[in-house]
Design an enzyme around this catalytic site. Structure first.
Site, mmCIF file in Angstrom:
data_model
loop_
_atom_site.group_PDB
_atom_site.id
_atom_site.type_symbol
_atom_site.label_atom_id
_atom_site.label_comp_id
_atom_site.label_asym_id
_atom_site.label_seq_id
_atom_site.Cartn_x
_atom_site.Cartn_y
_atom_site.Cartn_z
ATOM 1 N N LYS A 99 0.893 -1.059 -0.097
ATOM 2 C CA LYS A 99 -0.130 -0.121 0.044
ATOM 3 C C LYS A 99 0.796 1.291 0.059
ATOM 4 O O LYS A 99 0.720 2.239 -0.779
ATOM 5 C CB LYS A 99 -0.846 -0.157 1.195
ATOM 6 N N ARG A 109 -3.659 2.655 8.557
ATOM 7 C CA ARG A 109 -3.977 1.366 7.918
ATOM 8 C C ARG A 109 -2.672 0.582 8.068
ATOM 9 O O ARG A 109 -1.486 1.156 7.795
ATOM 10 C CB ARG A 109 -4.385 1.564 6.555
ATOM 11 N N GLY A 114 -5.948 -10.911 7.082
ATOM 12 C CA GLY A 114 -6.259 -11.150 8.431
ATOM 13 C C GLY A 114 -6.049 -10.001 9.318
ATOM 14 O O GLY A 114 -5.995 -10.181 10.641
ATOM 15 N N MET A 121 -5.076 -5.594 10.748
ATOM 16 C CA MET A 121 -5.848 -4.788 11.394
ATOM 17 C C MET A 121 -6.825 -4.072 10.335
ATOM 18 O O MET A 121 -6.539 -3.572 9.129
ATOM 19 C CB MET A 121 -5.092 -3.789 12.247
ATOM 20 N N ARG A 160 -3.697 -1.307 -6.213
ATOM 21 C CA ARG A 160 -3.194 -2.590 -5.832
ATOM 22 C C ARG A 160 -3.383 -3.522 -6.966
ATOM 23 O O ARG A 160 -4.582 -3.292 -7.867
ATOM 24 C CB ARG A 160 -3.207 -3.080 -4.532
ATOM 25 N N HIS A 171 -16.047 -7.845 2.168
ATOM 26 C CA HIS A 171 -15.114 -8.436 2.568
ATOM 27 C C HIS A 171 -15.375 -9.922 2.224
ATOM 28 O O HIS A 171 -14.321 -10.762 1.603
ATOM 29 C CB HIS A 171 -14.845 -8.575 4.237
ATOM 30 N N SER A 215 13.537 -41.550 -5.379
ATOM 31 C CA SER A 215 12.244 -40.501 -5.270
ATOM 32 C C SER A 215 12.102 -40.282 -3.812
ATOM 33 O O SER A 215 11.985 -41.104 -2.957
ATOM 34 C CB SER A 215 11.031 -41.232 -5.686
ATOM 35 N N CYS A 253 7.974 -37.317 -4.352
ATOM 36 C CA CYS A 253 6.566 -37.752 -4.388
ATOM 37 C C CYS A 253 5.860 -37.647 -2.979
ATOM 38 O O CYS A 253 4.833 -38.108 -3.159
ATOM 39 C CB CYS A 253 6.571 -39.187 -4.895
ATOM 40 N N TYR A 307 12.090 -34.354 -11.545
ATOM 41 C CA TYR A 307 10.561 -34.310 -11.388
ATOM 42 C C TYR A 307 10.093 -34.205 -10.165
ATOM 43 O O TYR A 307 10.599 -34.585 -9.164
ATOM 44 C CB TYR A 307 10.063 -35.501 -12.278
#
Ligand code: PEP
Ligand code: MG
Length: 876
Positions: free
Chosen positions: A23, A93, A102, A104, A337, A455, A764, A831, A851
């Protein structure tokens, strides 16, 4: 030189996001661009970190710098803090690097006291407005900064309205509001034992402290864990001079996006309220007007707004979410934003921005959060079932997708029932940040009040959760935990279904089906595939899952858990027979029964995967998952095996393990009972020969031995596999290649990976077990206490979801290096669950793995995370 903790908006820019928060950096950038922004300053994230380092006190040097910045803001605005004639009022803010719902809430009108309220009245010629602002400020400050519950203030407001016979807040006179202010201050004195602070500087310091503290409130901690935000970042605080949207019909306030955040369509999308302050729009208390109406109400402002909005989008090369206020005909931007958007919108916007020539493909790939792709793949209603249903109510289509579940009316209830395994729908009048945990737990969210930018709508879209907002026809009774609509009552625990794409609400449960994927998805994912170096496989145990995963772009199977094939009702008795057998002969009999089933399983999987590699992991059952517990099951099994019930019961009891996860599982089973590996090898090889002949696919089975910690252990099992496989291949006279590799999931395997690589043809990483054994806490039980660790900031995230790079990650790095020392071209994958977590995927990319393998629905997410990793840190 003294460290700088406070920056005027004119001193920063967009590149300073880490220091000024999102912000703050954007306010600075807008100021530089010459956009009308109410001026002020940002207290840095480093000041927040210092606040915690110093034991939750604001250091003198920071206080001094705030005081200086305030003085300069007074000069810029020509107003004075706490002044009787021309008072400066500010909003305070929070603003972290990324936006965090989450944290203030905003405090508006800070700086009002018994004197400056008169100044505001004189300045605006509107006493009612001044006292209305003052009473709002006392309530907001006391609630947000001090923690006195809002309800207490609302009760006072209601009782004054009742005593005057007034229904709406807007009917309160200046005199009524003065009376309310006196009562509010009395309440403050009673709760706090001190007078409501009259010194604006004291108000400001309390508010700054409250923002810093909100960085560590439980909601913020939950949000950070869900979104991979480290606690070390801290939050900045933005102090901005107030402009007033509630100064009459030529004033107003609103929120707008440069593109539709639900669909991605290129058009200004927003809402505003005439004669209102920001909180009225966001809280959804009054239903706002669409932005297009501003053209009629205030055409000059509309024109200017559209121009600036367009410029902001071009400047940031992304869809913008902007807050604005019009004070007596003059337009101000309070914030901009990159806007939160649904997954379909994210893809459409990314692809469109490339088509429009604004972004390169590579830049576009970095604009979409991998986790969002998850929601894209979520279910919609079964069209047939939907045809038979009619909606009981309609709200706003706030966040798309379909959801069905039992209704609960508080975040706590939703969370608790979710934890019991229920699918839940959270029903609220409106949501606020303290509902976050319930919203996370819910399949869908339904609110009575609030618009598309409320919200509930914004947060649900961000999470990819279905949401219907502003469904005003529901009469919710919060006390009785029920709602009624058209005379029909729905109580807590009743089923409803929500369609977040149409806004329809249905009574009862409607079946959902897998989603269809649009062309944007294909285009975007193809770009990701062009870029990435890391391959993406899937964990699949059935042909259906395998096909699903191939549809999502899986390039092979990285883990087929053979014990999962044994959970079928008709197989469990045979598996139990195998487990409780007391002689090899008995066990071979059971294995004979399992062989054809296993072979058919593998035939199905090979066919689904065609030429793609398939890694089949040999049996790794923690025994307790298979042993019969109920007396009836033991009796049935005894009969089947012609054994005495008592004898079998004794056997079952003797197999009981105190710690099955560290017990007789994985390759240890084969060491005890080699015939199990023989049967599985037979099934793997025979199925491969069959499908290879039938379909002419080039199948090279990869047999994976689990839970190895010692080279000799692996060699013992491998010898059985090789002997069995070669015999079959020779007897059949066919040409079939196969590989034998191992899972690396025991710390000792990591420590001795150079030795293990002498036998293993591939590795793996089983990061689930590796995490369990590295931390020394159980995969099954850690959920019970990890919350305490999050609350106390000892751990920031669940190491079973996101790889612990400092600990487990080091073992992964070490084992990879050691393995490659012995076998230069050894193929290495992972994995465990971490294969579908974006931050972990980035780590595996950086570690040079070949991978990752994850569940089918997370394959697209892993493909994008792999592409982003390559863009951030290219490897050849
Ligand atoms: C692992 O341990 O990471 C793994 C993939 O195996 P499983 O979860 O089956 O133990
Ligand atoms: Mg494992």
């Amino acid at each position: 030189m003294e460290q700088k903790y406070v920056y005027l908006f004119s001193e920063g820019n967009a590149t300073m996001r880490n220091l000024l928060g999102g912000k703050g950096a954007n306010l600075a950038e807008m100021t530089n661009l010459g956009i009308p922004v109410p001026q002020g300053f940002t207290i840095t994230t480093e000041a927040c970190t210092k606040y915690y380092d110093d034991g939750e006190v604001i250091a003198d040097t920071i206080i001094q710098q705030i005081t200086e910045a305030l003085k300069k803001t007074e000069e810029i605005t020509g107003k004075k803090f706490g002044d009787k004639n021309n008072p400066l009022l500010v909003s305070v803010r929070s603003g972290a690097r990324v936006s965090m719902p989450g944290m203030m809430d905003t405090i508006l009108n800070l700086g009002l006291n018994d004197e400056s309220v008169q100044g505001l009245a004189a300045l605006t010629g509107n006493e009612r407005f001044a006292y209305d602002s003052y009473r709002r400020f006392i309530q907001m400050f006391s609630d947000v900064a001090i923690g006195i519950e809002k309800r207490n203030f609302e009760n006072i407001l209601d009782s004054v309205k009742e005593s005057k016979g007034i229904e709406y807040d807007t009917d309160l006179t200046a005199e009524d509001l003065k009376e309310i202010v006196i009562k509010f201050k009395k309440l403050y004195l009673k709760e706090m034992g001190t007078e409501f602070p009259q010194d604006p500087r004291q108000q400001l310091m309390e508010a700054v402290k409250a923002v810093f503290s909100s960085w560590n409130n439980p909601r913020a901690i939950v949000y950070r864990r869900l979104n991979d935000i480290p606690s070390s970042w801290g939050t900045a605080v933005n102090v901005q001079s107030m402009v007033f949207g509630n100064m009459g019909d030529n004033s107003g306030t609103g929120v707008a996006f440069t593109r539709d955040p639900a669909t991605g369509e290129k058009k200004i999308f927003g809402e505003y309220l005439i004669n209102a302050q920001g909180e009225d729009v966001v809280a959804g208390i009054r239903t706002p007007q669409p932005i297009s109406k501003l053209e009629q109400d205030l055409p000059e402002c509309y024109k200017q707004f559209m121009e600036i909005a367009q410029n902001l989008e071009s400047h940031y090369k992304d869809m913008q979410d902007m807050e604005f206020t019009i004070e007596q005909g003059k337009l101000y931007f309070l914030q901009t934003r990159n806007g939160k958007r649904t997954a379909p919108a994210a893809l459409k916007i990314a692809v469109s921005l490339v088509e429009e020539g604004v972004l390169t493909k590579e830049e576009a790939l970095l604009k979409v959060e991998p986790k969002q792709l998850d929601s894209l793949l979520h279910p919609a209603f079964d069209p047939e079932e939907l045809k038979k249903s009619s909606a009981i109510a309609k709200g706003l289509p706030a966040s798309p997708g379909a959801a069905c579940g039992k209704i609960y009316f508080t975040a706590q209830d939703a969370k608790a029932h979710h934890e019991k395994g229920e699918k839940v729908i959270l029903v609220r009048l409106e949501t606020s940040p303290e509902d976050i945990e319930g919203m996370v737990a819910a399949e869908g969210i339904l609110t009575v009040r609030g618009g598309m930018t409320s919200h509930a709508a914004v947060v649900a879209r961000g999470m990819g959760t279905c949401c219907v907002a502003g469904c005003g026809s529901l009469k919710v009774n919060e006390e009785e935990k029920s709602f009624s609509v058209d005379g029909k009552m729905y109580k807590e625990g009743d089923y409803i279904s929500l369609d977040g794409s149409t806004g329809n609400v249905y009574g009862g449960a409607i079946k959902t089906v897998a989603p269809e994927i649009t062309g944007y998805f294909g285009t975007f994912m193809a770009w990701a595939d062009e870029v990435r170096a890391l391959k993406v496989r899937t964990n699949a145990d059935t042909p259906r899952d395998a096909e699903q995963a191939v549809g999502f772009g899986a390039e092979g199977i990285g883990l087929c858990r053979t014990e999962h094939m044994f959970f079928d009702e008709d197989r469990i008795p045979v598996v139990r027979e195998m487990i409780v057998s007391e002689s090899e002969e008995q066990r071979r009999k059971a294995l004979e029964k399992l062989l054809p089933m296993q072979r058919e399983d593998f035939v199905g999987i090979y066919k689904a995967m065609q030429d793609r590699p398939v890694t089949i992991r040999f049996l790794d059952p923690p025994l307790h998952e298979f042993l019969p517990n109920e007396e009836a099951d033991v009796r049935a099994l005894a009969e089947e095996m012609s054994l005495r019930y008592e004898d079998l019961k004794a056997t079952v009891e003797s197999l009981h393990e105190f710690n099955p996860m560290m017990g007789h599982r994985g390759c240890r089973l084969t060491v005890s009972y080699p015939e199990i590996a023989e049967m599985q090898t037979r099934a793997v090889i025979e199925a491969a020969i069959k499908v290879k002949e039938e379909m002419a696919y080039n199948i090279v089975p990869e047999i994976m031995i689990p839970l190895v910690g010692e080279i000799k252990e692996l060699k013992y099992v491998k010898d059985i596999v090789v002997k069995t496989a070669n015999e079959i291949i020779e007897n059949e006279g066919v040409d079939l290649q196969y590989k034998v590799g191992t899972m690396i999931e025991i710390p000792r395997a990591c420590l001795t990976a150079d030795e293990i690589a002498k036998e293993a043809e591939f590795f793996s990483f089983g990061t689930n077990d590796l995490t369990q054994m590295t931390f020394g806490f159980s995969r099954d039980d850690s959920g019970k206490f990890l919350n305490d660790y999050y609350e106390k900031n000892i751990y920031e995230f669940d190491p079973f979801q996101k790889l612990d790079q400092n600990g487990v990650g080091k073992l992964v790095e070490m084992a990879s290096t050691l393995g490659r020392k012995t076998r230069e071209d050894i193929k290495i994958g992972i994995c465990g669950e971490h294969g579908g977590d974006p931050a972990s995927v980035e780590f595996f990319h950086n570690t040079g793995l070949n991978y990752v393998s994850c569940s089918p629905f997370r394959v697209p997410l892993a493909r994008l995370a792999a592409a982003q990793s390559q863009l951030k840190n290219p490897r050849k």
